[in-house]
Design a protein around this motif. Structure first.
Motif, PDB file in Angstrom:
ATOM      1  N   MET A 192       0.832  -1.195   0.000  1.00 11.30           N
ATOM      2  CA  MET A 192       0.000   0.000   0.000  1.00 11.30           C
ATOM      3  C   MET A 192       0.880   1.264   0.000  1.00 11.30           C
ATOM      4  SD  MET A 192      -3.009  -1.164   2.634  1.00 11.30           S
ATOM      5  CE  MET A 192      -3.888   0.373   2.423  1.00 11.30           C
ATOM      6  N   ALA A 193       2.038   1.169   0.639  1.00 13.82           N
ATOM      7  CA  ALA A 193       2.930   2.342   0.670  1.00 13.82           C
ATOM      8  C   ALA A 193       3.638   2.530  -0.676  1.00 13.82           C
ATOM      9  CB  ALA A 193       3.963   2.184   1.787  1.00 13.82           C
ATOM     10  N   SER A 194       4.011   1.416  -1.299  1.00 16.68           N
ATOM     11  CA  SER A 194       4.704   1.489  -2.600  1.00 16.68           C
ATOM     12  C   SER A 194       4.047   0.494  -3.537  1.00 16.68           C
ATOM     13  CB  SER A 194       6.205   1.172  -2.440  1.00 16.68           C
ATOM     14  OG  SER A 194       6.784   2.028  -1.487  1.00 16.68           O
ATOM     15  N   PRO A 195       2.961   0.871  -4.155  1.00 14.77           N
ATOM     16  CA  PRO A 195       2.217  -0.076  -5.010  1.00 14.77           C
ATOM     17  C   PRO A 195       3.086  -0.579  -6.131  1.00 14.77           C
ATOM     18  CG  PRO A 195       0.946   1.916  -4.587  1.00 14.77           C
ATOM     19  CD  PRO A 195       2.314   2.190  -4.108  1.00 14.77           C
ATOM     20  N   ARG A 196       3.145  -1.909  -6.268  1.00 17.86           N
ATOM     21  CA  ARG A 196       3.894  -2.510  -7.360  1.00 17.86           C
ATOM     22  C   ARG A 196       2.983  -3.204  -8.351  1.00 17.86           C
ATOM     23  NH1 ARG A 196       7.267  -4.359  -2.881  1.00 17.86           N
ATOM     24  NH2 ARG A 196       6.014  -6.283  -2.996  1.00 17.86           N
ATOM     25  N   ASP A 197       1.801  -3.626  -7.826  1.00 18.23           N
ATOM     26  CA  ASP A 197       0.849  -4.308  -8.707  1.00 18.23           C
ATOM     27  C   ASP A 197      -0.546  -4.076  -8.155  1.00 18.23           C
ATOM     28  OD1 ASP A 197       0.503  -6.136  -6.538  1.00 18.23           O
ATOM     29  OD2 ASP A 197       2.264  -7.266  -7.225  1.00 18.23           O
ATOM     30  N   ASN A 198      -1.496  -4.728  -8.719  1.00 18.08           N
ATOM     31  CA  ASN A 198      -2.898  -4.548  -8.313  1.00 18.08           C
ATOM     32  C   ASN A 198      -3.446  -5.717  -7.490  1.00 18.08           C
ATOM     33  OD1 ASN A 198      -3.166  -2.049  -9.660  1.00 18.08           O
ATOM     34  ND2 ASN A 198      -3.426  -3.136 -11.622  1.00 18.08           N
ATOM     35  N   ILE A 199      -2.579  -6.559  -6.895  1.00 15.66           N
ATOM     36  CA  ILE A 199      -3.028  -7.699  -6.082  1.00 15.66           C
ATOM     37  C   ILE A 199      -3.580  -7.191  -4.764  1.00 15.66           C
ATOM     38  CG2 ILE A 199      -2.332  -9.811  -4.925  1.00 15.66           C
ATOM     39  CD1 ILE A 199      -0.151 -10.125  -7.039  1.00 15.66           C
ATOM     40  N   GLY A 200      -4.833  -7.616  -4.402  1.00 19.32           N
ATOM     41  CA  GLY A 200      -5.464  -7.174  -3.157  1.00 19.32           C
ATOM     42  C   GLY A 200      -5.359  -8.220  -2.061  1.00 19.32           C
ATOM     43  N   TYR A 201      -6.034  -7.915  -0.929  1.00 20.63           N
ATOM     44  CA  TYR A 201      -6.033  -8.826   0.216  1.00 20.63           C
ATOM     45  C   TYR A 201      -6.860 -10.076  -0.061  1.00 20.63           C
ATOM     46  CZ  TYR A 201      -4.084  -5.210   3.276  1.00 20.63           C
ATOM     47  OH  TYR A 201      -3.283  -4.279   3.865  1.00 20.63           O
ATOM     48  N   ASP A 202      -6.406 -11.220   0.516  1.00 22.72           N
ATOM     49  CA  ASP A 202      -7.298 -12.387   0.571  1.00 22.72           C
ATOM     50  C   ASP A 202      -8.189 -12.240   1.798  1.00 22.72           C
ATOM     51  OD1 ASP A 202      -5.759 -13.169   2.820  1.00 22.72           O
ATOM     52  OD2 ASP A 202      -4.400 -14.366   1.580  1.00 22.72           O
ATOM     53  N   THR A 203      -9.038 -13.227   2.062  1.00 26.74           N
ATOM     54  CA  THR A 203     -10.010 -13.087   3.163  1.00 26.74           C
ATOM     55  C   THR A 203      -9.327 -13.072   4.514  1.00 26.74           C
ATOM     56  OG1 THR A 203     -10.329 -15.502   3.194  1.00 26.74           O
ATOM     57  CG2 THR A 203     -11.852 -14.187   1.841  1.00 26.74           C
ATOM     58  N   ILE A 204      -8.237 -13.824   4.651  1.00 26.06           N
ATOM     59  CA  ILE A 204      -7.518 -13.834   5.933  1.00 26.06           C
ATOM     60  C   ILE A 204      -6.894 -12.466   6.176  1.00 26.06           C
ATOM     61  CG2 ILE A 204      -5.574 -14.834   7.179  1.00 26.06           C
ATOM     62  CD1 ILE A 204      -6.121 -17.477   5.744  1.00 26.06           C
ATOM     63  N   GLU A 205      -6.208 -11.913   5.129  1.00 28.70           N
ATOM     64  CA  GLU A 205      -5.587 -10.596   5.276  1.00 28.70           C
ATOM     65  C   GLU A 205      -6.644  -9.529   5.495  1.00 28.70           C
ATOM     66  OE1 GLU A 205      -1.568 -10.988   2.534  1.00 28.70           O
ATOM     67  OE2 GLU A 205      -3.509 -10.645   1.554  1.00 28.70           O
ATOM     68  N   GLY A 206      -7.758  -9.662   4.815  1.00 29.10           N
ATOM     69  CA  GLY A 206      -8.815  -8.678   4.983  1.00 29.10           C
ATOM     70  C   GLY A 206      -9.346  -8.673   6.404  1.00 29.10           C
ATOM     71  N   GLN A 229     -18.849 -20.657   8.863  1.00 37.83           N
ATOM     72  CA  GLN A 229     -18.737 -20.722   7.407  1.00 37.83           C
ATOM     73  C   GLN A 229     -17.771 -21.804   6.944  1.00 37.83           C
ATOM     74  OE1 GLN A 229     -17.509 -16.709   6.509  1.00 37.83           O
ATOM     75  NE2 GLN A 229     -19.652 -15.930   6.452  1.00 37.83           N
ATOM     76  N   GLY A 230     -17.159 -22.465   7.894  1.00 34.71           N
ATOM     77  CA  GLY A 230     -16.187 -23.484   7.524  1.00 34.71           C
ATOM     78  C   GLY A 230     -14.837 -22.916   7.152  1.00 34.71           C
ATOM     79  N   ALA A 231     -14.603 -21.637   7.474  1.00 28.53           N
ATOM     80  CA  ALA A 231     -13.320 -20.997   7.152  1.00 28.53           C
ATOM     81  C   ALA A 231     -12.371 -21.222   8.318  1.00 28.53           C
ATOM     82  CB  ALA A 231     -13.526 -19.516   6.880  1.00 28.53           C
ATOM     83  N   GLY A 232     -11.874 -22.426   8.417  1.00 27.56           N
ATOM     84  CA  GLY A 232     -11.045 -22.782   9.560  1.00 27.56           C
ATOM     85  C   GLY A 232      -9.740 -22.029   9.636  1.00 27.56           C
ATOM     86  N   ASN A 233      -9.123 -21.778   8.496  1.00 24.92           N
ATOM     87  CA  ASN A 233      -7.846 -21.077   8.513  1.00 24.92           C
ATOM     88  C   ASN A 233      -8.015 -19.625   8.944  1.00 24.92           C
ATOM     89  OD1 ASN A 233      -6.228 -23.254   7.691  1.00 24.92           O
ATOM     90  ND2 ASN A 233      -6.860 -22.969   5.555  1.00 24.92           N
ATOM     91  N   ARG A 234      -9.081 -18.999   8.476  1.00 28.62           N
ATOM     92  CA  ARG A 234      -9.328 -17.616   8.899  1.00 28.62           C
ATOM     93  C   ARG A 234      -9.575 -17.563  10.406  1.00 28.62           C
ATOM     94  NH1 ARG A 234     -13.435 -16.268   5.681  1.00 28.62           N
ATOM     95  NH2 ARG A 234     -15.148 -16.053   7.176  1.00 28.62           N
ATOM     96  N   ALA A 235     -10.322 -18.523  10.891  1.00 31.71           N
ATOM     97  CA  ALA A 235     -10.578 -18.570  12.333  1.00 31.71           C
ATOM     98  C   ALA A 235      -9.283 -18.813  13.100  1.00 31.71           C
ATOM     99  CB  ALA A 235     -11.595 -19.672  12.638  1.00 31.71           C
ATOM    100  N   LYS A 236      -8.390 -19.600  12.534  1.00 30.94           N
ATOM    101  CA  LYS A 236      -7.122 -19.884  13.202  1.00 30.94           C
ATOM    102  C   LYS A 236      -6.287 -18.614  13.368  1.00 30.94           C
ATOM    103  CE  LYS A 236      -2.776 -22.363  12.453  1.00 30.94           C
ATOM    104  NZ  LYS A 236      -2.031 -23.271  11.535  1.00 30.94           N
ATOM    105  N   TYR A 237      -6.135 -17.805  12.279  1.00 33.15           N
ATOM    106  CA  TYR A 237      -5.345 -16.569  12.363  1.00 33.15           C
ATOM    107  C   TYR A 237      -5.999 -15.577  13.311  1.00 33.15           C
ATOM    108  CZ  TYR A 237      -2.011 -17.745   8.669  1.00 33.15           C
ATOM    109  OH  TYR A 237      -0.992 -18.311   7.950  1.00 33.15           O
TER     110      TYR A 237
END
Length: 679
Positions: free
Chosen positions: A379-393, A432-440
């Protein structure tokens, strides 16, 4: 040389004196002289014909007959030694009291008295046979009764102990041999004769003793079998007691044991547990003729059994709920525990917030940035247009709640609200069955809790309390899972033992609730046994381990009784309906139109034969009046009434056994009195 008159007078005097040997010698001499005389009584003048001397019978009166009776009784009661005993007593006391015959020595007096006693017995046997034989018979009866009452009769002891025909026969043969040997020995004269008599008596007595029980049983059975169909309709109570005595004996239990079984059922809330159930297989089989043959109690007994079985699901559900102390469903308990946990948490967290200081969220941000750092740099130095996944979001959202990039949250309440929002995010992710998101998110939550605990010591207590309450609630699901057949009983029991008491109780609720649901959902009907599924090895082990403290035994007893009641129901009502049909047909056959038809046609002989056949068929077995009484007694549910009825028939059985034992012992004693005198 003495004349016949002199010899006759001497014979009379010898008889009066009791000198048997002299009397015998004189009688022989008189007979010899008469035979040698050339004149016969017919050739002598009527006025000169000599009178034949007849010894005077001094015992030919009521006193002598009474003494004959007593001597006969003493003979059998003393095993044939009465004459020796009397002779010994007379010889011993003759010098003092003048009893019996005189003699120079004790031995001489004994021999003379013994001869006199035996001469008297011989005379009694010839002239007063009825009195002597009656005395012998009654003496044998009295001796047999005495042996039985004193416990010295092996036969009586075997009968009173309830042994079967083989045991009684063995005891009777042994007793017969002993009595026969004793009677044979006592009835002999001289050592050799006594030994020989004892041997003959033992053989004869043993054979008689072995045959007597079977013979009396056969005769009694034939007599009872012949008279029962005729007498039972007029004495139904007597034959009802007889039938109940038979069932009581077959049950192998005492009346008190049966009453205690029924009392235990009443105490456990199973007051419908009947006498037939408590008696076991004997009682169950006894109900079969009640429900299979026409009688007035048939409908009553059938209705009782069906109505009782229809109530089994409710009784089992109550038993399980009581045994596991789980009156509510798992859903109800879970909601109540959750509500109580939340109320308590609000109170504890309120205290924690009121006493809190500033919070340090730096460790929280560091944990988030371990995942989001590349994104932040992007976000500070944009290099591409890749956004957050659900865990990062999700993590970015949490970061924004506690920091704007320049400043951080320091207020306890603000961070606490962020923590509540984070809890919801974790719950949603798990749903929702999002076990990895719940883990983080859970990793971040732990850092949030540490920050709050450091800012408020009371928060740690609130957090620990909330966690404990949550573990209790979670134990409900653990219990539900343990019920599955895929979970081994050993593993479930080990896990249960590692729980706290509160968790164990929640486990019980979760474990038993689906079991109760299964029982209540089964198809209704008297032919369905819902208790059977509770007796698998897995359930038997787990029920003992999981039941509420002190209730495992009671629970097992209640389930066992439900199985027993179903067995009673199945024995009486189940299986093929052929027996019912045959009974009904036989009942209707009593109205045979052939009898009336033959009478109208004048065939009186055929009508009589048909009527006799009907009477014979009606007389087979126990009549309906007895069967219906037996049926009503077997479905008795009052322990005290059952005890009174069974005690009554048991006493009757004891009295009958004692009488039978005395009769057998007396018959042995009487018969051996005769066998002991075999030549």
């Amino acid at each position: 040389m003495a004349t016949l008159d002199q010899l006759s007078n001497a014979l009379i005097n010898a008889d009066r004196a009791g000198d048997v040997e002299a009397a015998r010698a004189l009688a022989a001499e008189i007979s010899r002289m008469r035979a040698a005389s050339p004149e016969t009584p017919s050739t002598l003048p009527q006025t000169q014909q000599p009178l034949e001397p007849q010894p005077a019978d001094t015992r030919d009166n009521w006193l002598g007959r009474a003494d004959t009776f007593m001597r006969g009784a003493a003979d059998t009661m003393s095993f044939g030694l009465a004459d020796e005993i009397a002779a010994g007593g007379d010889a011993l006391f003759n010098p003092l009291f003048g009893t019996g015959q005189d003699g120079g020595s004790l031995s001489e007096r004994y021999d003379r008295n013994l001869n006199a006693q035996r001469a008297t017995d011989e005379l009694d046997a010839k002239k007063r046979m009825a009195e002597r034989l009656t005395g012998q018979i009654l003496g044998a009866v009295g001796g047999g009764v005495g042996l039985a009452k004193s416990g010295l009769s092996a036969t009586a002891n075997a009968v009173n102990a309830g042994k079967g025909l083989a045991g009684v026969t063995k005891a009777s043969a042994l007793e017969g041999a002993v009595l026969g040997g004793a009677q044979g020995f006592g009835s002999g004269e001289g050592i050799d004769d006594r030994v020989l008599g004892a041997g003959k008596g033992m053989v004869a007595g043993g054979v008689l003793g072995a045959a007597l029980p079977a013979a009396t049983t056969a005769v009694a059975g034939a007599f009872k079998g012949a008279t029962a169909p005729l007498m039972a309709p007029f004495r139904p109570e007597v034959y009802t007691d007889k039938a109940m005595r038979t069932y009581l004996k077959r049950s192998g239990k005492t009346p008190e044991q049966i009453a205690n079984i029924m009392r235990g059922a009443v105490d456990d809330g199973q007051g419908m547990y009947a006498l037939a159930d408590a008696m076991g297989n004997a009682g169950q089989r006894a109900l079969v003729p009640v429900t299979r043959t026409p009688n007035d109690a048939r409908q009553e007994v059938t209705d009782f059994l069906i109505r009782r079985q229809m109530g089994q699901p409710q009784r089992l559900a109550n038993a399980l709920a009581d045994g596991f102390d789980a009156p509510q469903t798992s859903g109800q308990v879970s909601r109540e525990l959750t509500r109580a946990r939340d109320v308590e948490a609000d109170q504890l967290y309120t205290v924690a917030r009121s006493n809190a200081g500033a919070v340090n969220v730096t460790p929280i941000l560091s944990r988030i940035d371990e995942t989001l750092s590349p994104g932040v740099n992007q976000m500070a130095s944009p290099r591409d247009n890749i956004g957050y996944d659900t865990i990062e979001g999700a993590l970015a959202r949490v970061r924004r709640m506690i920091s704007d990039g320049n400043s951080q949250v320091t207020d306890f309440n603000t961070l606490f609200r962020a923590k509540l929002d984070l809890d919801d995010m974790i719950t949603k992710a798990e749903g929702q069955g999002a076990g990895n998101r719940a883990k983080y998110l859970s990793q971040v939550k732990r850092e949030v809790d540490r920050a709050l605990e450091n800012a408020s010591p009371a928060y740690r207590n609130a957090n620990d309390t909330f966690a404990r309450r949550s573990q209790v609630i979670d134990s409900i699901e653990t219990g539900q899972a343990a019920k599955s057949g895929r979970v081994r009983a050993e593993d479930s029991i080990e896990g249960f033992n590692n729980l706290t008491p509160e968790q164990q109780q929640a486990f019980r609720v979760g474990y038993v609730d689906p079991i109760i649901s299964d029982i209540e959902s089964h198809a209704m009907g008297p032919a369905t046994n819902r208790a059977r599924s509770l007796t698998t090895p897995k359930f038997e082990q787990e029920f003992q381990a999981f039941a509420a403290p002190g209730r495992a035994q009671q629970l097992g007893n209640r389930i066992g009784r439900e199985n027993r009641m179903f067995e009673t129901n199945a024995a009486a009502l189940g299986n093929s309906r052929t027996a019912d049909n045959l009974g009904d047909i036989d009942d209707m056959a009593n109205f045979d139109p052939a009898v009336l038809s033959n009478l109208l046609q004048g065939n009186f002989t055929q009508a009589a034969l048909a009527g006799a056949r009907q009477a014979f068929n009606a007389g087979k077995g126990l009549p309906p009046r007895v069967v219906e009484r037996v049926g009503r007694r077997l479905i008795e549910t009052n322990p005290e009434a059952a005890l009174a009825a069974l005690t009554k028939v048991q006493r009757q059985q004891v009295s009958r056994d004692q009488l039978r034992a005395m009769i057998l012992s007396s018959m042995l004693q009487n018969a051996n009195a005769g066998f002991g005198r075999l030549p």
